[in-house]
Design an enzyme around this catalytic site. Sequence first.
Site, mmCIF file in Angstrom:
data_model
loop_
_atom_site.group_PDB
_atom_site.id
_atom_site.type_symbol
_atom_site.label_atom_id
_atom_site.label_comp_id
_atom_site.label_asym_id
_atom_site.label_seq_id
_atom_site.Cartn_x
_atom_site.Cartn_y
_atom_site.Cartn_z
ATOM 1 N N GLU A 136 75.210 -24.559 5.850
ATOM 2 C CA GLU A 136 73.769 -24.378 5.672
ATOM 3 C C GLU A 136 73.360 -24.364 4.210
ATOM 4 O O GLU A 136 72.338 -24.917 3.843
ATOM 5 C CB GLU A 136 73.327 -23.074 6.329
ATOM 6 C CG GLU A 136 73.202 -23.178 7.809
ATOM 7 C CD GLU A 136 72.699 -21.885 8.423
ATOM 8 O OE1 GLU A 136 71.924 -21.960 9.367
ATOM 9 O OE2 GLU A 136 73.097 -20.813 7.947
ATOM 10 N N GLU B 110 56.637 12.298 -1.304
ATOM 11 C CA GLU B 110 55.238 12.533 -0.979
ATOM 12 C C GLU B 110 54.346 12.545 -2.205
ATOM 13 O O GLU B 110 53.195 12.172 -2.135
ATOM 14 C CB GLU B 110 55.092 13.855 -0.223
ATOM 15 C CG GLU B 110 55.334 13.641 1.254
ATOM 16 C CD GLU B 110 55.337 14.915 2.043
ATOM 17 O OE1 GLU B 110 55.187 15.989 1.426
ATOM 18 O OE2 GLU B 110 55.491 14.829 3.263
ATOM 19 N N GLY C 195 72.043 -10.735 7.967
ATOM 20 C CA GLY C 195 73.143 -10.509 7.035
ATOM 21 C C GLY C 195 74.469 -11.122 7.426
ATOM 22 O O GLY C 195 75.510 -10.675 6.945
#
Lengths: 109, 586
Positions: free
Chosen positions: B74, B314, B48
């Site tokens: 970049e 769950e 990040g």
Amino acid sequence: MKTKTVKPRAAAKLRPLAKLWQLRLYVVDSTPKSQTALANLKQFCETHLKGIYRITVIDLLKQPQLAKGDQILAIPTVVRQLPKPVRTIIGNLSDVEHLLVGLDLRPAV
Amino acid sequence: MKKNGFQSSAPKTLLPKCPTGIQGLDEITGGGLPRGRPTLVCGGAGCGKTLLAAEFLVRGAVQFDEPGVLMAFEETEKELTANVASLGFDLAGLVRRKKIVIDYVHIERSEVQESGEYDLEGLFVRLGHAIDSIGAKRVVLDTLEVLFASLPNEAILRSELRRLFRWLKDKGVTAVITAERGRESLTRHGLEEYVSDCVILLDHRVNDQIATRHLRVVKYRGALHGTNEFPFLIGDEGISVLPITSLALNHKVSGERIATGIPRLDAMLGGKGFFRGSSILLTGTPGTGKTIVSANFAQAAARRGERVLFFSFEESPDQIIRNMQSIGLRLEPLVKRGLLRFHSARPSLYGLEMHLATMFKEITTFKPHVVIIDPITSLMDCGTNSENKGMITRLIDHLKAGQITSLFTSLTQGGHALQQSEAAMSSLMDSWLLLQDYEGNGERNRVLYVLKARGMAHSNQIREFLISDRGIDLVDAYIGPSGVLTGSARAAQGALENAAVLAAQQEAAQLKREVERKREAIERQISGLRADYETEAQELRRIAEQVGTSTLMLTSERTASGILRQADAKTVVHPRSRARNGKVHS
């Protein structure tokens, strides 16, 4: 000795098909450094490209916006606009060998 | 507030700070990055760096009116714009409005030939031009190290970089320079040598197959800073660092009480239920009915017209709806009316910070009144203890700030219910209900306690917790000499007491009948006696009359004979005969 062996090869590899060599020299301010580079470039062209070259000097101090287009980082930089493809040589052009390779006048050894 | 606290404890010659606007980072650094100085942000791939740098620029431009220059080595302008658009940053718009300049610097080593000496004045010119064109106060160089790959002469590069950082300082811009993490050193090419004012290290590591990002301020010359590693997340609104220390305890509280959906539980909580906006922890061993209590709470809230957000880690929503139907809780209509929303995700789906981000996003979009997290413990498997505590603190804080009532269920591993992590978590909670199993008599029974309820009177009693097809009911548990009686033992005790009552009632009835019988006997005796008396009295009267008649006859005979004999004695009427009305003639 050395120049003798180089010259005929360089002459043989010259590309006469290109009628015009358009070169751009990027400098910042007219410092001794830029003067050296321009002098070196002129001398080189007179030797190898006599009559078929045109040099444009761009002073980034005056036209900083032009740096982006040719991706200029290093100073001085010579950009071969013509013939295509575009070639870039950085440095004060004191090294003729590298300049010949950089301008595609001789293949890299 | 925090900032002042930091500043007062710092030496007087303070560095001016440049706020990043990044959530949490300013708290850690005590106000931001050093103003007018370069800061190095280093870290491995994908942790990040570029986002942090981009957010620094965007927030600077948007929030602090500090235009910025992004020099990208970049990624191209287009790529960058697309990448940060996912965080809601409109880079293209900011460029159009001349708040940000993006300059993509690219050198292909194979296309560049060196000949003689050179310097990087071109870079300076470009950067200087970009800064001057919009009056930039912030500069990001991302990632400068690419130059090491594109320029063959490292010696020139190094001396030029040194000059560059000096130049940036002279320019007075606050710069962020990103760099790849090196194997031995902080950065691959030793950039920390040149940038020594502030170094931030980002880290993306995998713990138990779950990746979490961390941020650490390695160095901050001339300022106090949080030295810990802080987890951070990249969400929809950019980066958010989670400094536990920065949370201010100053949220508003409500005096309003809300019902739990279980009347007896409300009664245990002073008759009114929980406070609105409070956090409730519900711990219990497996199968003690945590989800059921939560669902009840959800239903009660939704029936009041409040929005309920149910995070289930769950069970799937359908499963919860089906299971709750079996105890008479109909959640589906509430879901259809948009009052109840489920959000189910596997805890291991992604890291803790991502879960938090999604939860925050859901909370922000749905704006619930009640949030249920079932169970928080599965979520806690994602991180380490301190991370979890930080996360829960952050979550609770977020919820409390929004006056959202939160119910967390927590699964305990059996054995003793008060495990250490629980105790740590419970201190963050306002109320704590404990569900427990009681084993005995060959059966298991559920009981419920209120362990704590801040700010309200609450029952200290244990209650048995019954689940039937009509829902939940709480009944008093019997406390016998051998402990708590629940289930059939409680029923047996109840039966026993019922029998005793019945016996007592029967005895009382028996006694009553006895008394009645006696009374009747006496009554009978009384009436017999009276009858006897009557008989006797009659007899006596008859005798008395006979006597009277004979006396009268005797008198009249005497009178008659007296008349016959010319006697002068007066006849006398007997007074007693006169009292007997009509019986004696005068």
